[in-house]
Write a protein that holds these residues in place. Structure first.
Motif, PDB file in Angstrom:
ATOM      1  N   LEU A  82       0.834  -1.210   0.000  1.00  0.00           N
ATOM      2  CA  LEU A  82       0.000   0.000   0.000  1.00  0.00           C
ATOM      3  C   LEU A  82       0.867   1.258   0.000  1.00  0.00           C
ATOM      4  O   LEU A  82       0.554   2.235  -0.685  1.00  0.00           O
ATOM      5  CB  LEU A  82      -0.908   0.031   1.232  1.00  0.00           C
ATOM      6  CG  LEU A  82      -2.236  -0.654   1.139  1.00  0.00           C
ATOM      7  CD1 LEU A  82      -2.934  -0.629   2.492  1.00  0.00           C
ATOM      8  CD2 LEU A  82      -3.107  -0.034   0.079  1.00  0.00           C
ATOM      9  N   CYS A  83       1.929   1.235   0.767  1.00  0.00           N
ATOM     10  CA  CYS A  83       2.839   2.387   0.807  1.00  0.00           C
ATOM     11  C   CYS A  83       3.504   2.598  -0.556  1.00  0.00           C
ATOM     12  O   CYS A  83       3.600   3.728  -1.041  1.00  0.00           O
ATOM     13  CB  CYS A  83       3.898   2.194   1.897  1.00  0.00           C
ATOM     14  SG  CYS A  83       3.237   2.241   3.577  1.00  0.00           S
ATOM     15  N   ALA A  85       2.258   1.648  -3.395  1.00  0.00           N
ATOM     16  CA  ALA A  85       1.200   2.080  -4.312  1.00  0.00           C
ATOM     17  C   ALA A  85       0.963   3.585  -4.191  1.00  0.00           C
ATOM     18  O   ALA A  85       0.724   4.257  -5.199  1.00  0.00           O
ATOM     19  CB  ALA A  85      -0.089   1.310  -4.033  1.00  0.00           C
ATOM     20  N   ALA A  86       1.044   4.118  -2.976  1.00  0.00           N
ATOM     21  CA  ALA A  86       0.875   5.567  -2.790  1.00  0.00           C
ATOM     22  C   ALA A  86       1.958   6.329  -3.540  1.00  0.00           C
ATOM     23  O   ALA A  86       1.693   7.361  -4.166  1.00  0.00           O
ATOM     24  CB  ALA A  86       0.898   5.926  -1.302  1.00  0.00           C
ATOM     25  N   VAL A  89       1.235   6.219  -7.440  1.00  0.00           N
ATOM     26  CA  VAL A  89       0.143   7.053  -7.964  1.00  0.00           C
ATOM     27  C   VAL A  89       0.335   8.533  -7.680  1.00  0.00           C
ATOM     28  O   VAL A  89      -0.433   9.362  -8.172  1.00  0.00           O
ATOM     29  CB  VAL A  89      -1.237   6.595  -7.420  1.00  0.00           C
ATOM     30  CG1 VAL A  89      -1.504   5.141  -7.777  1.00  0.00           C
ATOM     31  CG2 VAL A  89      -1.371   6.827  -5.928  1.00  0.00           C
ATOM     32  N   TRP A 101      -5.404   4.876  -5.178  1.00  0.00           N
ATOM     33  CA  TRP A 101      -4.878   4.319  -3.942  1.00  0.00           C
ATOM     34  C   TRP A 101      -6.002   3.669  -3.115  1.00  0.00           C
ATOM     35  O   TRP A 101      -5.825   2.594  -2.542  1.00  0.00           O
ATOM     36  CB  TRP A 101      -4.139   5.376  -3.127  1.00  0.00           C
ATOM     37  CG  TRP A 101      -3.441   4.778  -1.953  1.00  0.00           C
ATOM     38  CD1 TRP A 101      -2.232   4.151  -1.951  1.00  0.00           C
ATOM     39  CD2 TRP A 101      -3.927   4.713  -0.600  1.00  0.00           C
ATOM     40  NE1 TRP A 101      -1.936   3.698  -0.685  1.00  0.00           N
ATOM     41  CE2 TRP A 101      -2.952   4.036   0.160  1.00  0.00           C
ATOM     42  CE3 TRP A 101      -5.073   5.169   0.026  1.00  0.00           C
ATOM     43  CZ2 TRP A 101      -3.100   3.801   1.516  1.00  0.00           C
ATOM     44  CZ3 TRP A 101      -5.231   4.935   1.385  1.00  0.00           C
ATOM     45  CH2 TRP A 101      -4.246   4.261   2.121  1.00  0.00           C
ATOM     46  N   ARG A 104      -6.802   0.238  -4.263  1.00  0.00           N
ATOM     47  CA  ARG A 104      -5.815  -0.726  -3.737  1.00  0.00           C
ATOM     48  C   ARG A 104      -6.088  -1.005  -2.265  1.00  0.00           C
ATOM     49  O   ARG A 104      -5.997  -2.139  -1.802  1.00  0.00           O
ATOM     50  CB  ARG A 104      -4.399  -0.175  -3.956  1.00  0.00           C
ATOM     51  CG  ARG A 104      -3.304  -1.049  -3.414  1.00  0.00           C
ATOM     52  CD  ARG A 104      -3.252  -2.394  -4.140  1.00  0.00           C
ATOM     53  NE  ARG A 104      -2.203  -3.223  -3.610  1.00  0.00           N
ATOM     54  CZ  ARG A 104      -2.341  -4.083  -2.613  1.00  0.00           C
ATOM     55  NH1 ARG A 104      -3.499  -4.250  -2.036  1.00  0.00           N
ATOM     56  NH2 ARG A 104      -1.319  -4.796  -2.198  1.00  0.00           N
ATOM     57  N   GLY A 137      -0.725   7.284   2.623  1.00  0.00           N
ATOM     58  CA  GLY A 137      -2.010   7.654   2.026  1.00  0.00           C
ATOM     59  C   GLY A 137      -2.540   9.009   2.438  1.00  0.00           C
ATOM     60  O   GLY A 137      -3.234   9.671   1.653  1.00  0.00           O
ATOM     61  N   LEU A 140      -2.107  11.925   0.068  1.00  0.00           N
ATOM     62  CA  LEU A 140      -2.925  11.880  -1.142  1.00  0.00           C
ATOM     63  C   LEU A 140      -4.254  12.602  -0.909  1.00  0.00           C
ATOM     64  O   LEU A 140      -4.718  13.355  -1.777  1.00  0.00           O
ATOM     65  CB  LEU A 140      -3.169  10.437  -1.581  1.00  0.00           C
ATOM     66  CG  LEU A 140      -1.932   9.645  -2.004  1.00  0.00           C
ATOM     67  CD1 LEU A 140      -2.297   8.188  -2.263  1.00  0.00           C
ATOM     68  CD2 LEU A 140      -1.276  10.260  -3.222  1.00  0.00           C
TER      69      LEU A 140
END
Length: 192
Positions: A82-83, A85-86, A89, A101, A104, A137, A140
């Motif tokens: 997840l980190c 992915a942030a 994006v 995000w 995900r 996240g 974002l």
């Protein structure tokens, strides 16, 4: 964009074996465990996980001496993804980055439910993972709010609770879950 060092990344790196063959087995076990936990919850069979990974039960126990070690490693690996992915994006337009995000994140919630059954929220790994996820996240949402595309009267905790609540519901299929999530995110979008 340079990678931000999140504390959970250090946990994942420290647990992963350095030898290539051992690292391959470790990664296969994590993938198999993630799949088994999503299907069967925290009661997933360790023998089934080893079989899915294409390794013997001894290899599973060598990497994860206890069931808890396996749960923690799967959880940390998911949060680490997840980190990452942030970061992946972050270059998109603010609203697109946030929703990509969150998509995900909704997938991650399936694994988290199974792991949460086995671990308590007060464990050190949960706190480290939570801190890393918020650090990845949260910006974002803040960026989307500064751009005027996300409501300013909410914080990251509000957003995660909303998405977590939606993903905790049983759906007919992934398409239905995605539609319901999209409807909810319309309420997050500013000026709608």
């Amino acid at each position: 964009m340079t990678a931000t060092p999140f504390p959970v990344g250090e946990i994942v790196a420290a647990r992963r074996p350095h030898r290539k063959d051992a690292a391959r087995n470790y990664d296969a076990l994590l993938a198999a465990a993630r799949e088994a936990f999503a299907e069967h919850g925290s009661d997933a069979s360790l023998e089934d996980i080893a079989r899915r990974a294409g390794v013997g039960i001894g290899t599973l126990y060598r990497n994860f001496p206890t069931r808890r070690d396996l749960f923690e490693s799967v959880y940390a690996d998911e949060v680490n993804a997840l980190c990452r992915a942030a970061e992946e994006v972050a270059g998109l337009e603010p609203w697109e980055a946030l929703t990509a995000w969150l998509d995900r994140f909704s997938g991650y919630m399936v694994t988290k439910r199974a792991v949460r059954e086995a671990l308590n929220d007060e464990s050190e790994i949960f706190q480290t993972c939570r801190d890393s996820m918020y650090a990845a996240g949260g910006p974002l949402l803040e960026r989307a709010q500064r751009a005027g595309v996300a409501r300013a009267d909410m914080d990251f905790t509000d957003l995660l609770r909303m998405v977590a609540g939606i993903t905790a519901t049983a759906f007919d299929d992934d398409a239905q879950r995605d539609r319901v999530l999209a409807i909810a995110l319309d309420g997050v979008r500013a000026g709608r």
